[in-house]
Design an enzyme around this catalytic site. Structure first.
Site, PDB file in Angstrom:
ATOM      1  N   LEU A 452       0.780  -1.329   0.148  1.00  0.00           N
ATOM      2  CA  LEU A 452      -0.190   0.053  -0.088  1.00  0.00           C
ATOM      3  C   LEU A 452       0.847   1.368  -0.055  1.00  0.00           C
ATOM      4  O   LEU A 452       0.565   2.090  -0.385  1.00  0.00           O
ATOM      5  CB  LEU A 452      -1.089  -0.085   1.281  1.00  0.00           C
ATOM      6  CG  LEU A 452      -2.058  -1.022   1.294  1.00  0.00           C
ATOM      7  CD1 LEU A 452      -2.694  -1.006   2.323  1.00  0.00           C
ATOM      8  CD2 LEU A 452      -2.964  -0.969   0.140  1.00  0.00           C
ATOM      9  N   GLY A 453       2.089   1.104   0.436  1.00  0.00           N
ATOM     10  CA  GLY A 453       2.775   2.268   0.524  1.00  0.00           C
ATOM     11  C   GLY A 453       3.965   2.109   1.681  1.00  0.00           C
ATOM     12  O   GLY A 453       3.748   1.437   2.508  1.00  0.00           O
ATOM     13  N   GLY A 455       6.317   4.335   4.542  1.00  0.00           N
ATOM     14  CA  GLY A 455       6.559   5.311   5.289  1.00  0.00           C
ATOM     15  C   GLY A 455       8.080   5.564   5.788  1.00  0.00           C
ATOM     16  O   GLY A 455       8.941   4.713   5.501  1.00  0.00           O
ATOM     17  N   ASP A 456       8.132   6.336   6.747  1.00  0.00           N
ATOM     18  CA  ASP A 456       9.613   6.586   7.108  1.00  0.00           C
ATOM     19  C   ASP A 456      10.007   5.483   8.179  1.00  0.00           C
ATOM     20  O   ASP A 456      11.096   5.045   8.298  1.00  0.00           O
ATOM     21  CB  ASP A 456       9.331   7.849   8.180  1.00  0.00           C
ATOM     22  CG  ASP A 456      10.505   8.781   8.059  1.00  0.00           C
ATOM     23  OD1 ASP A 456      11.265   8.480   7.002  1.00  0.00           O
ATOM     24  OD2 ASP A 456      10.938   9.616   8.953  1.00  0.00           O
ATOM     25  N   ILE A 457       9.040   4.753   8.860  1.00  0.00           N
ATOM     26  CA  ILE A 457       9.489   3.829   9.645  1.00  0.00           C
ATOM     27  C   ILE A 457       8.854   2.140   9.144  1.00  0.00           C
ATOM     28  O   ILE A 457       9.267   1.495   9.885  1.00  0.00           O
ATOM     29  CB  ILE A 457       8.659   4.024  11.003  1.00  0.00           C
ATOM     30  CG1 ILE A 457       7.371   3.942  11.231  1.00  0.00           C
ATOM     31  CG2 ILE A 457       9.463   5.214  11.835  1.00  0.00           C
ATOM     32  CD1 ILE A 457       7.001   4.066  12.330  1.00  0.00           C
ATOM     33  N   THR A 459       6.725  -0.371   6.156  1.00  0.00           N
ATOM     34  CA  THR A 459       5.834  -0.428   5.035  1.00  0.00           C
ATOM     35  C   THR A 459       4.688  -1.191   5.305  1.00  0.00           C
ATOM     36  O   THR A 459       4.617  -1.884   5.975  1.00  0.00           O
ATOM     37  CB  THR A 459       6.766  -1.477   3.905  1.00  0.00           C
ATOM     38  OG1 THR A 459       7.990  -1.001   3.570  1.00  0.00           O
ATOM     39  CG2 THR A 459       5.915  -1.543   2.617  1.00  0.00           C
ATOM     40  N   VAL A 460       3.498  -0.675   4.548  1.00  0.00           N
ATOM     41  CA  VAL A 460       2.360  -0.899   4.790  1.00  0.00           C
ATOM     42  C   VAL A 460       1.793  -1.965   3.527  1.00  0.00           C
ATOM     43  O   VAL A 460       1.705  -1.457   2.332  1.00  0.00           O
ATOM     44  CB  VAL A 460       1.370   0.144   5.057  1.00  0.00           C
ATOM     45  CG1 VAL A 460      -0.064  -0.395   5.353  1.00  0.00           C
ATOM     46  CG2 VAL A 460       1.673   1.056   6.072  1.00  0.00           C
ATOM     47  N   LYS A 475       1.331  -3.131   8.690  1.00  0.00           N
ATOM     48  CA  LYS A 475       2.635  -2.244   8.842  1.00  0.00           C
ATOM     49  C   LYS A 475       3.621  -2.909   9.234  1.00  0.00           C
ATOM     50  O   LYS A 475       3.764  -3.141  10.482  1.00  0.00           O
ATOM     51  CB  LYS A 475       2.194  -0.843   9.551  1.00  0.00           C
ATOM     52  CG  LYS A 475       3.462   0.119   9.441  1.00  0.00           C
ATOM     53  CD  LYS A 475       2.944   1.514  10.009  1.00  0.00           C
ATOM     54  CE  LYS A 475       3.918   2.757   9.883  1.00  0.00           C
ATOM     55  NZ  LYS A 475       3.469   3.927  10.025  1.00  0.00           N
ATOM     56  N   ASP A 571       0.999  15.920  13.154  1.00  0.00           N
ATOM     57  CA  ASP A 571       1.619  15.645  11.421  1.00  0.00           C
ATOM     58  C   ASP A 571       0.222  15.518  10.725  1.00  0.00           C
ATOM     59  O   ASP A 571       0.095  14.612   9.803  1.00  0.00           O
ATOM     60  CB  ASP A 571       2.080  14.102  11.501  1.00  0.00           C
ATOM     61  CG  ASP A 571       2.876  14.124  10.296  1.00  0.00           C
ATOM     62  OD1 ASP A 571       3.173  15.124   9.597  1.00  0.00           O
ATOM     63  OD2 ASP A 571       3.285  12.996   9.710  1.00  0.00           O
TER      64      ASP A 571
HETATM   65  N1  LIG Z   1      -4.752   1.212   7.491  1.00  0.00           N
HETATM   66  C1  LIG Z   1      -4.339   1.516   6.214  1.00  0.00           C
HETATM   67  N2  LIG Z   1      -5.231   1.148   5.053  1.00  0.00           N
HETATM   68  C2  LIG Z   1      -4.580   1.549   3.799  1.00  0.00           C
HETATM   69  N3  LIG Z   1      -3.726   2.323   3.413  1.00  0.00           N
HETATM   70  C3  LIG Z   1      -2.927   2.580   4.834  1.00  0.00           C
HETATM   71  C4  LIG Z   1      -3.177   2.099   5.973  1.00  0.00           C
HETATM   72  N4  LIG Z   1      -2.165   2.626   6.872  1.00  0.00           N
HETATM   73  C5  LIG Z   1      -1.272   3.321   5.883  1.00  0.00           C
HETATM   74  N5  LIG Z   1      -1.575   3.109   4.594  1.00  0.00           N
HETATM   75  C6  LIG Z   1      -0.869   3.551   3.480  1.00  0.00           C
HETATM   76  O1  LIG Z   1       0.316   3.160   3.411  1.00  0.00           O
HETATM   77  C7  LIG Z   1       1.151   4.080   3.246  1.00  0.00           C
HETATM   78  C8  LIG Z   1       2.389   3.960   4.321  1.00  0.00           C
HETATM   79  O2  LIG Z   1       1.859   4.410   5.527  1.00  0.00           O
HETATM   80  P1  LIG Z   1       2.850   4.945   6.704  1.00  0.00           P
HETATM   81  O3  LIG Z   1       1.954   5.203   7.909  1.00  0.00           O
HETATM   82  O4  LIG Z   1       3.634   3.514   7.026  1.00  0.00           O
HETATM   83  O5  LIG Z   1       3.586   5.912   6.099  1.00  0.00           O
HETATM   84  P2  LIG Z   1       3.356   7.308   6.146  1.00  0.00           P
HETATM   85  O6  LIG Z   1       2.027   7.861   6.128  1.00  0.00           O
HETATM   86  O7  LIG Z   1       4.299   7.928   4.866  1.00  0.00           O
HETATM   87  O8  LIG Z   1       3.978   8.198   7.349  1.00  0.00           O
HETATM   88  P3  LIG Z   1       5.220   8.102   8.316  1.00  0.00           P
HETATM   89  O9  LIG Z   1       6.503   8.273   7.185  1.00  0.00           O
HETATM   90  O10 LIG Z   1       5.282   9.120   9.078  1.00  0.00           O
HETATM   91  O11 LIG Z   1       5.535   6.716   8.892  1.00  0.00           O
HETATM   92  C9  LIG Z   1       0.460   5.509   3.112  1.00  0.00           C
HETATM   93  O12 LIG Z   1       0.541   5.952   1.786  1.00  0.00           O
HETATM   94  C10 LIG Z   1      -0.787   5.178   3.777  1.00  0.00           C
HETATM   95  O13 LIG Z   1      -1.648   5.908   2.883  1.00  0.00           O
END
Ligand SMILES: Nc1ncnc2c1ncn2[C@@H]1O[C@H](COP(=O)(O)OP(=O)(O)OP(=O)(O)O)[C@@H](O)[C@H]1O
Length: 830
Positions: A452-453, A455-457, A459-460, A475, A571
């Site tokens: 799904l994406g 993040g900084d810490i 991968t989702v 995550k 944030d």
């Molecule tokens: N519960 C969820 N359902 C669907 N997509 C999600 C969910 N949680 C996170 N995502 C997606 O996954 C991606 C990564 O999310 P994540 O929270 O790890 O990183 P981030 O939002 O970039 O923040 P950070 O870098 O501060 O951790 C984002 O694009 C987010 O939209």
């Protein structure tokens, strides 16, 4: 014989009825004993009535009618009967008996309800809260009334906290424990007779003072949807009119109690971020030393984990005192108030009764023991020095490394995670529980569908719990990576906050899976993408005002809820707001959030207009592009977004009532005195006080809220510069300007203006938090409590990913988003 039309008039006292009832009861009891049947009031009534009917029939009245038919008829009970006050009007004997029996039956039912365990799904929220909190009312030398909400001993302990009131002034300090909420009136009366200034609430009002209404969840959008006390409760605080201030201190909430520490030891080192970022363009190239919490150095004691470890405190107290009544005091009779410079809390007369495991508040004033607990530093913490990326829309997190990051939440076990009342019956929970019945949930139980994406810490991933058709967002974080990049604390913060949340605008955390290599959060999947993407899809890349209003209103409730839990989000940005399949929002990403304690307060409103929200009420206008100052009328009609026009009669009644009661005090649950000097957030969203390193608190969320609204309406953020440094410079020094297009209403601009006040002290929301913002005319007519029933501006394209695998068509449509299979293989390797 018809009970309701009986001519047999009886005017008798309740005692008479009782004695009659008892006489009739005796043979019934012996009969029951003989037959071995269980005693039943219903049987008693029937037999008793049968007896009366027989007697009546002998007098020729209704001889041919069975007593059963009489029982089935509606009973007309006088109001006195109905309320159980007594029978003052002529009634039939049968009516009298019935009234009595009904009253007894309801009493028994009430007793039964009270004796039910709090986990019972039928227990009302108010009931649960009663069991979960202790109220400590303290009137101090400043004529300040404080009510502390202290959670019942946490899951570790079966002890309950109790209610007590403490009144103190400069010369005296009296603590009076209460047997139950309804004793409040009596107690306050007693206290008043000692020349203490106390409210004299009615019993109903006292009931409200049991703080049943102060469930963070409920407060957010149900019970206190408009951030005000309801009239009855408000009336109970009419003492506010006499110059007193009611301050309700929420040391914790049930949800809070599920997590790790919320308050740090004060640190003596307060290395601040450079005072002015503007003056130093090289600022971001330097390593930034961060302050953790600007705790008062004068503090002598710090109650760690104050907002969630009262259970442990209770245990400790029990060990130390072997007693049930304990008194918590601060040195020097210090009070906790939001303005308190050292954030100390005085907690008086908190009971952790060993024998108090029954629900409700029971009095135990014997063997009182004094206990010195406090000086709670209401300061937040930030413990880790991280790195921040340079992308203008990516989050940055700079923490101090001055404190330990080794604390593990003692509530991180999946059993605690499982307690999510509002979602507990959901299919996904069932699926998780089914797996857990056969052992621990592990990553092997999931089939990865796509990434799904990142993040900084971590991968989702979108993942399916194998064999269940249930989808989750996983995550996945690499422990080694977290440790090496000093991001462990951020991961832990996120997990702890997720564990607390139980609200429709937040993801549910189903489980936390931890292996040597990985840490994985099993979360609710949100299929609609994020608001950033959704905005890009809009014509002119900005939302229409009514759509923006919908999203910001939901975000406001979400922030309010977070603040009530003692979380400053820090944030906010469209990227972090996901869209649920029903079009409502889900706020995600808590790794940069600040944990702190929070003090709910009742704040007296300065003007009735300010509270009643009817100020500047204008007649609705159907022109969507109208720029009249007081015009904001959605061009699409959603019932709960449409103001209900009060009829003339109702209006005049209201005015009369207002004149009698005065402005209602408002419930404010804002972590106003939370302080952090961490440099966290997203460049374009950073509040000036964060940039300047002046220390920041919950007001940063209202700044980001203003930027967020601006971006939704105008398609860009207001202070964006050529570079990140320029952006920061603009935030601090540039005045706010609104683009000429698109046309945005005066109210929207006025709200943004109020939120983007550079001085956090005067910023909208800085005093009364969300309650203040909700009253802005931009939200005029919005029904906060029913916002979830409002039709969202749009539904996401791909729906129904919540509890079964996406259809082939949906998978195909999502093909563009699919990562190559390497992610899956990589995941499988774990
Ligand atoms: N519960 C969820 N359902 C669907 N997509 C999600 C969910 N949680 C996170 N995502 C997606 O996954 C991606 C990564 O999310 P994540 O929270 O790890 O990183 P981030 O939002 O970039 O923040 P950070 O870098 O501060 O951790 C984002 O694009 C987010 O939209």
């Amino acid at each position: 014989m018809e009970a309701s039309s009986s001519t047999c008039e009886i005017v008798e006292s309740r005692e008479d009825i009782i004695s009659e009832f008892k006489v009739a009861e005796k043979p019934e009891c012996s009969y029951a004993n003989k037959s071995g049947k269980k005693y039943s009031i219903e049987d008693d009534i029937n037999r008793l009535f049968q007896g009366i009917d027989i007697k009546s029939s002998s007098r020729g009245l209704g001889a041919s009618r069975s007593h059963k038919s009489a029982l089935k008829r509606p009973i007309k009970v006088s109001s006195a009967q109905a309320s159980g006050i007594g029978i003052s009007e002529p009634v039939s004997l049968k009516q009298a008996f019935r009234g009595l029996c009904i009253s007894q039956a309801s009493e028994m039912a009430a007793l039964k309800r009270l004796s039910k365990p709090c986990s019972s799904s039928r227990v009302s929220e108010a009931g649960n809260i009663k069991k979960l909190y202790t109220a400590v009312v303290d009137e101090g030398k400043q004529n300040l009334l404080e009510i502390s909400l202290v959670p019942e001993a946490s899951a570790h302990s079966d002890k309950l906290a109790r209610v007590s009131i403490s009144i103190s002034n400069s010369s005296a300090n009296h603590s009076v424990p209460l047997a139950d909420a309804t004793n409040l009136k009596e107690t306050t009366t007693r206290l008043a007779s000692r020349d203490q200034i106390v409210p004299l609430p009615s019993e109903v009002e006292a009931e409200k003072l049991t703080l049943a209404n102060f469930s963070p969840t409920a407060c957010a959008n149900e019970i206190m949807p408009e951030g005000r006390m309801d009239p009855a409760a408000a009336h109970s605080f009419s003492m506010a009119d006499k110059g007193h201030k009611a301050n309700i201190l929420c040391v914790s909430s049930p949800s809070c109690s599920s997590t790790g520490d919320g308050v740090d030891k004060p640190t003596s080192s307060h290395t601040c971020l450079a005072k002015s970022i503007v003056s130093s363009k090289n600022f971001f190239k330097k390593k930034v030393k961060q302050d953790v919490c600007s705790a008062s150095s004068s503090s002598t004691l710090c109650l760690r984990k104050v907002d969630n470890n009262l259970g442990s405190i209770a245990n400790t107290l029990d060990k130390e005192t072997d007693n049930s009544d304990l008194k918590h005091e601060t040195k020097g009779n210090q009070k906790l108030s939001p303005s308190s410079s050292n954030g100390s809390i005085e907690i008086n007369s908190i009971n952790f009764g060993k024998d108090s495991c029954k629900p409700g508040f029971t009095l135990n004033c014997n063997r009182r023991t004094k206990f010195q607990v406090t000086k709670v530093e209401e300061k937040s913490r930030s413990k880790e020095k991280g790195e921040f990326s340079q992308s203008s829309k990516s989050s940055i997190g700079e923490y101090s490394s001055s404190t330990s990051i080794s604390e593990e939440s003692n509530l991180s076990g999946s059993s605690r995670i499982g307690y999510r009342p509002h979602m507990s019956k959901h299919l996904r929970w069932e699926a998780i529980r089914a797996v857990q019945q056969h052992g621990n949930l592990s990553l092997r139980h999931f089939k990865l569908l796509r990434k799904l994406g990142s993040g900084d810490i971590g991968t989702v991933y979108l993942a399916e719990l194998i064999g269940t058709n249930c989808l989750f967002a996983l995550k996945v974080m690499d422990n080694e990576f977290l440790a090496s990049r000093k991001k462990m604390f951020r991961a832990q913060t996120e997990r702890e906050i997720l564990q607390m949340l139980d609200h429709p605008f937040f993801p549910t955390l189903y489980s936390h899976i931890s292996t040597d290599k990985l840490s994985c959060l099993v979360m609710e999947y949100c299929p609609g993408g994020d608001l950033h993407v959704l905005r890009q899809r809009q014509p002119y890349r900005s939302f229409l005002e009514q759509a923006a209003r919908f999203y910001v209103a939901e975000v406001l409730l979400a922030l309010e809820y977070l603040h009530m839990l003692g979380v400053v989000y820090r944030d906010l940005k469209p990227e972090n707001i996901l869209v649920r399949e029903d079009g409502h929002i889900m706020l995600t990403d808590f790794d940069l959030s600040l944990r702190c304690s929070v003090n709910p307060m009742l704040v007296k409103s300065s003007s009735p207009e300010e509270v009643d929200g009817t100020r500047k009420m204008s007649s609705p206008c159907s022109d969507a592009s109208c720029i009249q100052p007081f015009c904001l009328q959605p061009d699409w009609q959603v019932s709960c977004f449409t103001p209900i026009l009060i009829s003339g009669g109702a209006k005049s009644r209201k005015t009369k009532a207002d004149a009698q009661v005065g402005p209602l005090p408002q419930l404010v649950v804002e972590p106003i005195s939370a302080r952090s000097n961490s440099f966290v957030g997203t460049y374009e969203y950073l509040a000036p006080e964060i940039i300047k390193g002046e220390g920041h608190g919950s007001a940063v969320d209202w700044w980001t809220f203003g930027i967020f609204l601006f971006e939704l309406l105008y398609g860009r953020t207001p202070f964006k510069g050529q570079s990140n440094e320029d952006t920061l410079s603009n935030v601090v020094s540039q005045s706010l300007k609104f683009p000429g297009a698109p046309i945005v209403s005066f109210h929207a601009r006025d709200l943004i203006r109020g939120l983007l006040i550079k001085d956090p002290e005067t910023r909208l929301g800085s005093v009364k938090g969300a309650a203040e913002i909700k009253q802005h005319p931009f939200f005029e007519g919005l029904n906060w409590a029913l916002i979830r029933c409002a039709a969202p501006p749009e539904l996401p394209k791909f729906r129904d990913f919540g509890s079964r695998a996406p259809s082939m068509a949906a998978q195909k449509e999502n093909a563009n988003d699919l990562e190559d299979t390497e992610d899956c293989e990589e995941f499988e390797l774990f």
